[in-house]
Design a protein around this motif. Structure first.
Motif, PDB file in Angstrom:
ATOM      1  N   SER A 182      48.464  20.855  52.781  1.00 29.45           N
ATOM      2  CA  SER A 182      47.248  21.805  53.173  1.00 29.45           C
ATOM      3  C   SER A 182      47.270  23.140  52.194  1.00 29.45           C
ATOM      4  N   MET A 183      48.562  23.679  52.106  1.00 30.50           N
ATOM      5  CA  MET A 183      48.762  24.957  51.395  1.00 30.50           C
ATOM      6  C   MET A 183      48.345  24.792  49.717  1.00 30.50           C
ATOM      7  N   ARG A 184      48.882  23.473  49.243  1.00 32.69           N
ATOM      8  CA  ARG A 184      48.582  23.300  47.997  1.00 32.69           C
ATOM      9  C   ARG A 184      47.154  22.982  47.462  1.00 32.69           C
ATOM     10  N   TRP A 185      46.616  22.397  48.665  1.00 33.48           N
ATOM     11  CA  TRP A 185      45.200  22.023  48.571  1.00 33.48           C
ATOM     12  C   TRP A 185      44.116  23.092  48.588  1.00 33.48           C
ATOM     13  N   GLY A 186      44.539  24.104  49.695  1.00 31.34           N
ATOM     14  CA  GLY A 186      43.653  25.369  49.738  1.00 31.34           C
ATOM     15  C   GLY A 186      43.787  26.231  48.534  1.00 31.34           C
ATOM     16  N   ARG A 187      44.974  26.549  48.058  1.00 33.05           N
ATOM     17  CA  ARG A 187      45.435  27.440  46.963  1.00 33.05           C
ATOM     18  C   ARG A 187      44.740  26.927  45.821  1.00 33.05           C
ATOM     19  N   ALA A 188      45.112  25.649  45.502  1.00 33.70           N
ATOM     20  CA  ALA A 188      44.629  25.189  44.354  1.00 33.70           C
ATOM     21  C   ALA A 188      42.944  25.187  44.261  1.00 33.70           C
ATOM     22  N   SER A 189      42.595  24.848  45.129  1.00 38.00           N
ATOM     23  CA  SER A 189      40.996  24.563  45.157  1.00 38.00           C
ATOM     24  C   SER A 189      40.438  26.120  44.924  1.00 38.00           C
ATOM     25  N   PHE A 190      41.174  27.166  45.764  1.00 35.46           N
ATOM     26  CA  PHE A 190      40.441  28.613  45.351  1.00 35.46           C
ATOM     27  C   PHE A 190      40.598  28.788  44.072  1.00 35.46           C
ATOM     28  N   LEU A 191      41.740  28.742  43.506  1.00 31.35           N
ATOM     29  CA  LEU A 191      41.873  28.990  41.809  1.00 31.35           C
ATOM     30  C   LEU A 191      41.110  28.153  41.198  1.00 31.35           C
ATOM     31  N   LEU A 192      40.637  27.082  41.411  1.00 39.35           N
ATOM     32  CA  LEU A 192      39.761  26.523  40.493  1.00 39.35           C
ATOM     33  C   LEU A 192      38.400  27.178  40.634  1.00 39.35           C
ATOM     34  N   GLY A 193      38.089  27.821  41.650  1.00 42.10           N
ATOM     35  CA  GLY A 193      36.637  28.312  41.626  1.00 42.10           C
ATOM     36  C   GLY A 193      36.701  29.869  41.215  1.00 42.10           C
ATOM     37  N   TRP A 194      37.946  30.416  41.135  1.00 43.70           N
ATOM     38  CA  TRP A 194      37.929  31.927  41.038  1.00 43.70           C
ATOM     39  C   TRP A 194      37.900  32.121  39.507  1.00 43.70           C
ATOM     40  N   ASN A 195      36.941  33.091  39.286  1.00 44.27           N
ATOM     41  CA  ASN A 195      36.595  33.501  37.828  1.00 44.27           C
ATOM     42  C   ASN A 195      37.551  34.486  37.353  1.00 44.27           C
ATOM     43  N   GLY A 196      38.466  35.276  38.315  1.00 51.93           N
ATOM     44  CA  GLY A 196      39.281  36.369  37.891  1.00 51.93           C
ATOM     45  C   GLY A 196      38.509  37.588  38.345  1.00 51.93           C
ATOM     46  N   GLY A 197      37.571  37.590  39.253  1.00 53.04           N
ATOM     47  CA  GLY A 197      36.787  38.699  39.857  1.00 53.04           C
ATOM     48  C   GLY A 197      36.994  39.038  41.215  1.00 53.04           C
ATOM     49  N   ARG A 198      36.050  39.554  41.845  1.00 55.78           N
ATOM     50  CA  ARG A 198      36.049  40.076  43.220  1.00 55.78           C
ATOM     51  C   ARG A 198      36.092  38.676  44.404  1.00 55.78           C
ATOM     52  N   ALA A 199      37.455  38.301  44.817  1.00 54.89           N
ATOM     53  CA  ALA A 199      37.540  37.316  45.807  1.00 54.89           C
ATOM     54  C   ALA A 199      38.795  37.505  46.318  1.00 54.89           C
TER      55      ALA A 199
END
Length: 291
Positions: A182-199
């Motif tokens: 779940s750690m890998r799943w959540g963090r990887a999924s977050f990084l896949l959507g993050w554009n480098g900005g405010r999040a």
């Protein structure tokens, strides 16, 4: 209770609605304009006094939350649509008041796979500083409940929309201390959507899988079979969103797992993810500050 009995909601029998799991907590009439104004003034007073950055508004719900009062119906809002409209009116009235004084306003918008669409987020966050998605790609705090397929894509669309607005998106994945999947799943999924900005992404108990630093995005996410991948200045993130198929991904270079083991390809079981560091780079990730 004495001066504003109309601020409380009532059930079918006319009784005030108390939240079963939280004795002494009552469901208020969030669509009542006088209650909205009193809420805003009380919160503003506390923000000013204690010099907070802003407020997180929990339970910005779209429907009647029967987790808290099962079997009961609000007389004021007999339908899902009527309660959704009441919550919207609350955000529309209080959000601009708090923002006008420089405070952050972040509603925790109910995780609902059919109602909490990107269009709804765009509508509601026009009044706020952004929003909170409490259950990122997984429901609850156990080992199961991972979101995949079309719901995974919808949550990514929501994340990307809020970022395009220039607003703040806060989220996180809860996992037991030994639940590396779940750690890998959540963090990887977050990084896949993050554009480098405010999040911001928050995990649970400290674990190295939460904190692998891979820098900032070097391009958009792209699909590889049933998986999605996004490359970063210091690594790459991958997630297989299928709930049935395993996906092998050739990485095109050497990367490092959290334990330092090198890999040139990875095989992702259904609903699993990975965050990998460049083997040739010791760059400290700018995204570390987001964890």
């Amino acid at each position: 209770s004495a001066r504003h009995p109309d601020w409380f909601t009532a059930d079918q029998a006319g009784h005030r609605i108390e939240w079963g799991p939280y004795p002494g907590v009552f469901q208020m009439d969030v669509g009542n304009a006088a209650y909205q104004d009193a809420w805003a003034e009380n919160v503003l007073a506390e923000l000013r006094r204690y010099r907070w950055d802003g407020v997180a508004i929990d339970n910005a719900d779209l429907d009647h939350d029967h987790i808290y009062f099962p079997g009961k119906q609000m007389q004021e809002y007999p339908t899902q649509a009527s309660y959704q409209a009441a919550t919207r009116s609350f955000l529309a009235r209080v959000g601009p008041k708090l923002k006008a004084e420089g405070f952050l306003v972040l509603p925790n918008i109910q995780s609902h796979p059919t109602l909490a669409t990107p269009a709804l987020w765009a509508d509601w966050t026009q009044f706020t500083s952004g929003g909170i998605q409490q259950y990122w790609m997984k429901w609850g705090e156990g080992y199961e409940g991972h979101f995949g397929g079309s719901y995974w894509l919808q949550l990514q669309d929501t994340f990307e929309l809020v970022q395009r607005q220039g607003k703040l998106f806060l989220t996180g994945t809860a996992a037991p201390a030994d639940d590396v999947r779940s750690m890998r799943w959540g963090r990887a999924s977050f990084l896949l959507g993050w554009n480098g900005g405010r999040a911001g992404f928050v995990g649970g108990n400290w674990h190295p899988e939460w904190t692998i630093g891979i820098g900032t995005p070097s391009g958009p996410r792209y699909q590889v079979g049933t998986a999605w991948r996004r490359d970063f200045t210091g690594g790459t993130a991958l997630a297989n969103i299928s709930d049935r198929q395993t996906q092998t991904v050739s990485l095109g270079a050497s990367y490092l797992l959290a334990d330092g083991s090198p890999v040139n390809s990875v095989t992702l079981p259904p609903l699993s993810g990975l965050v990998l560091r460049n083997a040739s780079s010791q760059e400290e990730s700018a995204s570390r500050s987001l964890d």
